[in-house]
Design a protein around this motif. Sequence first.
Motif, short mmCIF file in Angstrom:
data_model
loop_
_atom_site.label_atom_id
_atom_site.label_comp_id
_atom_site.label_asym_id
_atom_site.label_seq_id
_atom_site.Cartn_x
_atom_site.Cartn_y
_atom_site.Cartn_z
N ALA A 120 0.15 -1.31 -0.24
CA ALA A 120 0.84 -2.61 -0.21
C ALA A 120 2.34 -2.43 0.03
O ALA A 120 3.16 -3.12 -0.57
CB ALA A 120 0.57 -3.40 -1.49
N GLY A 146 -4.19 -1.52 1.67
CA GLY A 146 -3.90 -2.84 1.14
C GLY A 146 -3.11 -3.69 2.12
O GLY A 146 -3.13 -3.46 3.33
N ASP A 147 -2.38 -4.63 1.59
CA ASP A 147 -1.61 -5.56 2.42
C ASP A 147 -0.28 -4.92 2.78
O ASP A 147 0.78 -5.30 2.27
CB ASP A 147 -1.41 -6.87 1.66
CG ASP A 147 -0.77 -7.95 2.53
OD1 ASP A 147 -0.83 -7.82 3.77
OD2 ASP A 147 -0.21 -8.91 1.97
N SER A 148 -0.33 -3.94 3.67
CA SER A 148 0.86 -3.18 4.05
C SER A 148 1.42 -3.66 5.38
O SER A 148 0.73 -4.31 6.18
CB SER A 148 0.54 -1.69 4.15
OG SER A 148 0.35 -1.11 2.88
N ARG A 171 -4.65 2.13 9.09
CA ARG A 171 -4.44 0.87 8.36
C ARG A 171 -5.78 0.41 7.81
O ARG A 171 -6.72 0.21 8.57
CB ARG A 171 -3.87 -0.21 9.29
CG ARG A 171 -2.41 -0.08 9.60
CD ARG A 171 -1.89 -1.29 10.36
NE ARG A 171 -2.34 -1.31 11.75
CZ ARG A 171 -2.09 -2.31 12.59
NH1 ARG A 171 -1.43 -3.37 12.19
NH2 ARG A 171 -2.51 -2.24 13.85
N ARG A 173 -7.03 -2.47 5.00
CA ARG A 173 -6.60 -3.52 4.07
C ARG A 173 -7.35 -3.46 2.74
O ARG A 173 -6.84 -3.93 1.72
CB ARG A 173 -6.79 -4.89 4.71
CG ARG A 173 -5.86 -5.14 5.90
CD ARG A 173 -6.02 -6.55 6.43
NE ARG A 173 -5.56 -7.53 5.48
CZ ARG A 173 -4.30 -7.93 5.35
NH1 ARG A 173 -3.35 -7.39 6.12
NH2 ARG A 173 -3.95 -8.84 4.47
#
Length: 266
Positions: A120, A146-148, A171, A173
């Motif tokens: 994240a 995660g939400d990166s 990537r 999520r």
Amino acid sequence: MDPFTERTPRVVSAVKLLRGAERRKAGRFLAEGENAVTEALASVPVHELFYTENAAARYPDLIEKARVAGVRSSLVTDRAIRALSDTVTPPGVVAVCDLLDVPLDAALASTTRLLAVPVAIGEPGNAGTVIRVADAVGADAAILAGDSVDPHNGKCVRSSAGSLFHLPIVRERNTDVVLDTLSGAGIQILATAADGEVDLDEADDLLARPTAWLFGNEAHGLDPAVAARADHRVRIPIRGRAESLNLATAASICLYASARVQHRDS
């Protein structure tokens, strides 16, 4: 032939790649500046190069290299290059490249020893720095969980200083998928934590093993549920009066510590 302007269709199409949704849709991103473009030409498919008259004078070898490689290269106006850039002072050369990220499984192998896993991470400059450090210490991949932030964000590309092109970038999520996959591959998971039960200075036996380091969000650190899934939580000893370390600094210390032990024992 007159230089392309900001209204030339090919420039208009490339400008859209400044937006994450357009990058995902097109499967392409912009690499800006001599360093990034040089690494792109050496590493990935480059579809187009835009450059200004000033850049042609400053980087003649780079532009010639692109032409020899068959990359469509176009002179553009200063206004066009500003439209293609997200910097205050554009360097004057921009390449359109294929996205770099690969599936998680493709980044893991039986020989994997060291992974950087920011979770994240929201600041593109920090993401780029972690990727650069991972490259510098010889890590096998960087996994943005995660939400990166999108690693193809212009600031992230610049902060990586070319390292984005040097090692696999993932990537994913779903952080649980990342953790499950790492555990299933026999890779131990270490999490940085101010109150960790393991002191980094006394962790050489742990560091010698194949390791994935989890690094938390800049503002909030690691989610407690994510930290709890790590095999060990590791604290970096602070002997001065600093209250804490920022994400990029902590990542640098931990990744270097692992690389030092792994290379010593190899």
